[in-house]
Design a protein around this motif. Structure first.
Motif, mmCIF file in Angstrom:
data_model
loop_
_atom_site.group_PDB
_atom_site.id
_atom_site.type_symbol
_atom_site.label_atom_id
_atom_site.label_comp_id
_atom_site.label_asym_id
_atom_site.label_seq_id
_atom_site.Cartn_x
_atom_site.Cartn_y
_atom_site.Cartn_z
ATOM 1 N N VAL A 15 -20.322 24.336 53.067
ATOM 2 C CA VAL A 15 -20.006 26.341 53.121
ATOM 3 C C VAL A 15 -20.234 26.650 54.183
ATOM 4 O O VAL A 15 -19.840 27.234 54.632
ATOM 5 N N TYR A 16 -22.178 26.763 53.671
ATOM 6 C CA TYR A 16 -22.526 28.634 54.866
ATOM 7 C C TYR A 16 -22.835 27.972 56.522
ATOM 8 O O TYR A 16 -21.839 29.005 57.041
ATOM 9 N N LYS A 17 -23.132 26.226 57.013
ATOM 10 C CA LYS A 17 -23.335 26.315 58.094
ATOM 11 C C LYS A 17 -21.770 25.949 58.688
ATOM 12 O O LYS A 17 -21.399 26.406 59.783
ATOM 13 N N PRO A 18 -20.815 25.586 57.220
ATOM 14 C CA PRO A 18 -19.657 25.515 58.569
ATOM 15 C C PRO A 18 -18.978 26.976 58.570
ATOM 16 O O PRO A 18 -17.591 27.969 59.136
ATOM 17 N N ALA A 19 -19.160 28.300 57.789
ATOM 18 C CA ALA A 19 -18.417 28.837 57.556
ATOM 19 C C ALA A 19 -18.997 30.063 58.504
ATOM 20 O O ALA A 19 -18.662 31.193 58.842
ATOM 21 N N ASN A 20 -20.666 29.725 59.056
ATOM 22 C CA ASN A 20 -20.728 30.433 60.475
ATOM 23 C C ASN A 20 -20.839 29.999 61.454
ATOM 24 O O ASN A 20 -21.053 30.570 62.490
ATOM 25 N N GLU A 21 -20.395 28.732 61.506
ATOM 26 C CA GLU A 21 -20.601 28.091 63.124
ATOM 27 C C GLU A 21 -19.580 26.855 63.047
ATOM 28 O O GLU A 21 -19.348 25.906 63.399
ATOM 29 N N ARG A 27 -16.292 33.909 61.565
ATOM 30 C CA ARG A 27 -17.243 34.096 60.687
ATOM 31 C C ARG A 27 -17.192 34.374 59.375
ATOM 32 O O ARG A 27 -17.164 35.619 58.662
ATOM 33 N N LEU A 28 -16.309 33.603 58.549
ATOM 34 C CA LEU A 28 -16.629 33.852 57.089
ATOM 35 C C LEU A 28 -17.459 34.153 55.882
ATOM 36 O O LEU A 28 -17.017 33.850 55.409
ATOM 37 N N GLY A 29 -18.782 33.817 56.724
ATOM 38 C CA GLY A 29 -19.797 33.887 55.996
ATOM 39 C C GLY A 29 -20.415 34.555 55.994
ATOM 40 O O GLY A 29 -20.776 35.445 54.810
ATOM 41 N N SER A 30 -19.640 35.991 56.020
ATOM 42 C CA SER A 30 -20.527 37.729 55.480
ATOM 43 C C SER A 30 -19.672 38.027 54.866
ATOM 44 O O SER A 30 -20.281 39.406 53.630
ATOM 45 N N ILE A 31 -19.055 36.892 54.181
ATOM 46 C CA ILE A 31 -17.775 37.230 52.674
ATOM 47 C C ILE A 31 -19.067 36.602 51.738
ATOM 48 O O ILE A 31 -18.406 36.502 50.027
ATOM 49 N N LEU A 32 -19.606 35.534 52.167
ATOM 50 C CA LEU A 32 -20.394 34.574 51.242
ATOM 51 C C LEU A 32 -21.836 35.546 50.568
ATOM 52 O O LEU A 32 -22.296 36.643 51.750
ATOM 53 N N PRO A 33 -22.475 35.012 49.446
ATOM 54 C CA PRO A 33 -23.751 35.607 48.916
ATOM 55 C C PRO A 33 -25.264 35.183 49.795
ATOM 56 O O PRO A 33 -24.659 33.814 49.773
ATOM 57 N N TYR A 34 -26.011 35.903 49.998
ATOM 58 C CA TYR A 34 -27.130 35.613 50.878
ATOM 59 C C TYR A 34 -26.756 34.782 51.705
ATOM 60 O O TYR A 34 -27.078 33.474 51.565
ATOM 61 N N ASN A 35 -26.006 34.911 52.803
ATOM 62 C CA ASN A 35 -25.049 34.670 53.781
ATOM 63 C C ASN A 35 -26.268 34.117 55.475
ATOM 64 O O ASN A 35 -26.640 32.983 55.101
ATOM 65 N N ASP A 36 -27.124 35.532 54.641
ATOM 66 C CA ASP A 36 -27.605 34.785 56.050
ATOM 67 C C ASP A 36 -29.546 34.309 56.017
ATOM 68 O O ASP A 36 -29.759 33.398 56.858
ATOM 69 N N TYR A 37 -29.336 34.124 54.732
ATOM 70 C CA TYR A 37 -30.656 33.226 54.659
ATOM 71 C C TYR A 37 -30.217 32.018 54.406
ATOM 72 O O TYR A 37 -31.006 31.451 54.937
ATOM 73 N N LEU A 38 -28.944 31.672 53.379
ATOM 74 C CA LEU A 38 -28.962 30.353 53.623
ATOM 75 C C LEU A 38 -27.856 29.708 54.691
ATOM 76 O O LEU A 38 -28.559 28.527 54.912
ATOM 77 N N HIS A 39 -27.452 30.424 55.521
ATOM 78 C CA HIS A 39 -27.478 29.902 56.528
ATOM 79 C C HIS A 39 -28.960 29.943 57.601
ATOM 80 O O HIS A 39 -28.364 28.808 58.266
ATOM 81 N N TYR A 40 -29.662 30.571 57.598
ATOM 82 C CA TYR A 40 -30.949 30.067 58.101
ATOM 83 C C TYR A 40 -31.704 28.903 57.676
ATOM 84 O O TYR A 40 -32.003 28.135 58.431
ATOM 85 N N ASN A 88 -34.087 38.133 57.698
ATOM 86 C CA ASN A 88 -32.696 37.844 57.273
ATOM 87 C C ASN A 88 -32.309 38.090 55.839
ATOM 88 O O ASN A 88 -32.066 37.553 54.582
ATOM 89 N N ARG A 89 -32.513 39.436 55.851
ATOM 90 C CA ARG A 89 -32.511 40.539 54.470
ATOM 91 C C ARG A 89 -32.850 39.171 53.249
ATOM 92 O O ARG A 89 -32.265 40.141 52.006
#
Length: 116
Positions: A15-21, A27-40, A88-89
């Motif tokens: 979910v998070y990796k494809p939404a950001n990369e 860049r769909l990750g901006s709508i996901l909760p905890y995106n910065d942290y979980l993408h990391y 990572n906020r």
């Protein structure tokens, strides 16, 4: 922690990796909760991710502080040039410079007011 690590590993990589990369530039990750942290977290290897899960499951070792409390630590120690930023906020990191040693500190061990 291995079972939960497996679930988290699958979730962040599906979910998070494809939404950001993705190759479409979306860049769909901006709508996901905890995106910065979980993408990391999605960039970690499975063993590293299991270690992160374990750390979160051991509450006696986890201590979360506010930005204001961290600022107070730097003020209490009289540090200058303090910089506190979010990571990572999700957490805080800070650094500061000690300009001069406190008056009660001497080098010949007759009086040590504080240990640095």
């Amino acid at each position: 922690s291995h079972f939960l690590g497996l679930i988290l590993y699958a979730g962040v990589n599906l979910v998070y990796k494809p939404a950001n990369e993705n190759r479409f530039g979306l860049r769909l990750g901006s709508i996901l909760p905890y995106n910065d942290y979980l993408h990391y977290v999605s960039r970690l290897t499975y063993p590293s991710l299991v270690s992160v899960v374990f750390d979160h499951l051991v509450p006696q070792l986890a201590s979360y502080i506010s930005k204001e409390e961290l600022e107070g630590w730097f003020q209490d120690e009289g540090l200058s040039y303090v910089v506190i930023t979010a990571r990572n906020r999700m957490s805080w990191r800070g650094q500061g410079t000690r300009v001069a040693a406190p008056e009660s500190y001497t080098l010949h061990n007759t009086e040590v007011g504080r240990c640095w």
